[in-house]
Design a protein around this motif. Sequence first.
Motif, PDB file in Angstrom:
ATOM      1  N   ASN A  93       0.822  -1.214   0.000  1.00  5.55           N
ATOM      2  CA  ASN A  93       0.000   0.000   0.000  1.00  5.55           C
ATOM      3  C   ASN A  93       0.853   1.260   0.000  1.00  5.55           C
ATOM      4  N   LEU A  94       1.955   1.238   0.730  1.00  4.90           N
ATOM      5  CA  LEU A  94       2.855   2.389   0.713  1.00  4.90           C
ATOM      6  C   LEU A  94       3.426   2.601  -0.684  1.00  4.90           C
ATOM      7  N   ALA A  95       3.840   1.517  -1.335  1.00  2.00           N
ATOM      8  CA  ALA A  95       4.453   1.630  -2.656  1.00  2.00           C
ATOM      9  C   ALA A  95       3.445   2.030  -3.720  1.00  2.00           C
ATOM     10  N   ARG A  96       2.292   1.393  -3.741  1.00  3.30           N
ATOM     11  CA  ARG A  96       1.341   1.619  -4.834  1.00  3.30           C
ATOM     12  C   ARG A  96       0.671   2.989  -4.734  1.00  3.30           C
ATOM     13  N   ASN A  97       0.727   3.605  -3.558  1.00  2.00           N
ATOM     14  CA  ASN A  97       0.181   4.947  -3.406  1.00  2.00           C
ATOM     15  C   ASN A  97       1.258   6.032  -3.415  1.00  2.00           C
ATOM     16  N   GLY A  98       2.491   5.638  -3.705  1.00  2.00           N
ATOM     17  CA  GLY A  98       3.562   6.610  -3.883  1.00  2.00           C
ATOM     18  C   GLY A  98       4.219   7.100  -2.613  1.00  2.00           C
ATOM     19  N   PHE A  99       4.140   6.324  -1.517  1.00  2.00           N
ATOM     20  CA  PHE A  99       4.684   6.776  -0.241  1.00  2.00           C
ATOM     21  C   PHE A  99       5.873   5.953   0.249  1.00  2.00           C
ATOM     22  N   SER A 100       6.405   5.071  -0.571  1.00  2.00           N
ATOM     23  CA  SER A 100       7.466   4.182  -0.087  1.00  2.00           C
ATOM     24  C   SER A 100       8.747   4.927   0.268  1.00  2.00           C
ATOM     25  N   THR A 101       8.964   6.109  -0.309  1.00  5.69           N
ATOM     26  CA  THR A 101      10.154   6.887   0.041  1.00  5.69           C
ATOM     27  C   THR A 101       9.943   7.728   1.292  1.00  5.69           C
ATOM     28  N   ARG A 102       8.713   7.850   1.747  1.00  6.03           N
ATOM     29  CA  ARG A 102       8.403   8.677   2.915  1.00  6.03           C
ATOM     30  C   ARG A 102       7.997   7.866   4.133  1.00  6.03           C
ATOM     31  N   ALA A 103       7.825   6.553   3.964  1.00 12.01           N
ATOM     32  CA  ALA A 103       7.293   5.759   5.068  1.00 12.01           C
ATOM     33  C   ALA A 103       7.836   4.340   5.020  1.00 12.01           C
ATOM     34  N   GLU A 104       7.848   3.716   6.194  1.00 12.77           N
ATOM     35  CA  GLU A 104       8.209   2.309   6.298  1.00 12.77           C
ATOM     36  C   GLU A 104       7.311   1.655   7.337  1.00 12.77           C
ATOM     37  N   ALA A 105       7.187   0.336   7.248  1.00 16.69           N
ATOM     38  CA  ALA A 105       6.379  -0.426   8.196  1.00 16.69           C
ATOM     39  C   ALA A 105       7.243  -1.471   8.871  1.00 16.69           C
ATOM     40  N   ILE A 106       7.059  -1.639  10.175  1.00 15.24           N
ATOM     41  CA  ILE A 106       7.841  -2.608  10.936  1.00 15.24           C
ATOM     42  C   ILE A 106       6.913  -3.487  11.767  1.00 15.24           C
ATOM     43  N   CYS A 107       7.415  -4.673  12.123  1.00 10.15           N
ATOM     44  CA  CYS A 107       6.662  -5.601  12.960  1.00 10.15           C
ATOM     45  C   CYS A 107       7.054  -5.379  14.413  1.00 10.15           C
ATOM     46  N   VAL A 108       6.101  -4.952  15.222  1.00  3.18           N
ATOM     47  CA  VAL A 108       6.366  -4.702  16.640  1.00  3.18           C
ATOM     48  C   VAL A 108       5.046  -4.728  17.403  1.00  3.18           C
ATOM     49  N   ASP A 109       5.071  -5.276  18.594  1.00  8.02           N
ATOM     50  CA  ASP A 109       3.903  -5.324  19.464  1.00  8.02           C
ATOM     51  C   ASP A 109       3.886  -4.058  20.323  1.00  8.02           C
ATOM     52  N   VAL A 110       2.839  -3.264  20.188  1.00 12.50           N
ATOM     53  CA  VAL A 110       2.721  -2.023  20.959  1.00 12.50           C
ATOM     54  C   VAL A 110       2.791  -2.294  22.454  1.00 12.50           C
ATOM     55  N   CYS A 111       2.303  -3.461  22.886  1.00  8.83           N
ATOM     56  CA  CYS A 111       2.248  -3.779  24.315  1.00  8.83           C
ATOM     57  C   CYS A 111       3.507  -4.474  24.833  1.00  8.83           C
ATOM     58  N   ALA A 112       4.508  -4.613  23.993  1.00 10.60           N
ATOM     59  CA  ALA A 112       5.758  -5.248  24.427  1.00 10.60           C
ATOM     60  C   ALA A 112       6.511  -4.350  25.406  1.00 10.60           C
ATOM     61  N   ARG A 113       7.515  -4.902  26.069  1.00  2.55           N
ATOM     62  CA  ARG A 113       8.354  -4.117  26.973  1.00  2.55           C
ATOM     63  C   ARG A 113       9.086  -3.033  26.189  1.00  2.55           C
ATOM     64  N   GLY A 114       9.396  -1.942  26.885  1.00  3.64           N
ATOM     65  CA  GLY A 114      10.002  -0.800  26.219  1.00  3.64           C
ATOM     66  C   GLY A 114      11.260  -1.151  25.456  1.00  3.64           C
ATOM     67  N   ARG A 115      12.136  -1.944  26.063  1.00 10.63           N
ATOM     68  CA  ARG A 115      13.393  -2.273  25.382  1.00 10.63           C
ATOM     69  C   ARG A 115      13.151  -3.131  24.145  1.00 10.63           C
ATOM     70  N   ASP A 116      12.093  -3.961  24.183  1.00 14.49           N
ATOM     71  CA  ASP A 116      11.768  -4.774  23.011  1.00 14.49           C
ATOM     72  C   ASP A 116      11.187  -3.917  21.892  1.00 14.49           C
ATOM     73  N   ARG A 117      10.366  -2.943  22.275  1.00 18.71           N
ATOM     74  CA  ARG A 117       9.833  -2.026  21.253  1.00 18.71           C
ATOM     75  C   ARG A 117      10.971  -1.237  20.613  1.00 18.71           C
ATOM     76  N   GLN A 118      11.881  -0.769  21.437  1.00 16.85           N
ATOM     77  CA  GLN A 118      12.992   0.024  20.909  1.00 16.85           C
ATOM     78  C   GLN A 118      13.881  -0.825  20.004  1.00 16.85           C
TER      79      GLN A 118
END
Length: 260
Positions: A93-118
Amino acid sequence: MSLDHAEDFVKRLEPTEDAFLGGRLAVLQPAKGFRAGLDSVLLGAAVGAGKGRLLDLGAGVGTASLVAMHHNSSLSALLAERDEAILPLTHKNLARNGFSTRAEAICVDVCARGRDRQAAGLEPDAFSRVIANPPFFDEAAGTRAGAARADARHMAAEALDLWVRAAATCAAAGGEIVFIYPAAGLVPLISAFDQRFGAICLLPLSPRPEADATRILVRARKGSRAPLRMLTPRYLHAREGRAFMPEFEAIFRGEARLDW
């Protein structure tokens, strides 16, 4: 309810492709399970103007971030999503809408411990804007959604505080935090915000005049001491008919952001 579904504004092109903002965005989504709708558009349209870096917590396929970047050409974004199965669609979706140079997506659990999120890429104090449409827990409801939707739409009540904590950790000083949430869950959300932010601003959204609000947009500033403000409720529709009020018509067509 029209905040979740509106045939005129979220048009099915194929089983896994939807057109948003009057066709300005084409978004691939899972054919089954949670599907982004007008909540995502409203969240993206609620982001303030100006350059900076956006963090989208629980981004899903990226609809809210796509809307925010559509309205703001100087905005970059990091999309955080824990479901690895969704991320290939997010990247597409980022690529096909022209945003791949302005955005990236990562796999991370919002509820994980702070050091794991970092470690996964969520840097502390790094984002000028943080947005989220968290899963909703309703203690009075008694039951949860079906398995296909439950993981994206429901979570334990205490997890909501973890989402707000993650937003507070990742936001830069003076950063803007915007959540959209069901009105029934406002009390725990405000409690979590009030512990960490100032300048809290609440915008109730109601389907029609004289109807109860069903969604709340909440905006706050990290480090601010300004008092809480409750704005006048806004209505998506008039008393009769299915047409959207002009303000929301323009938002859903991609012609305007939310002015609040």
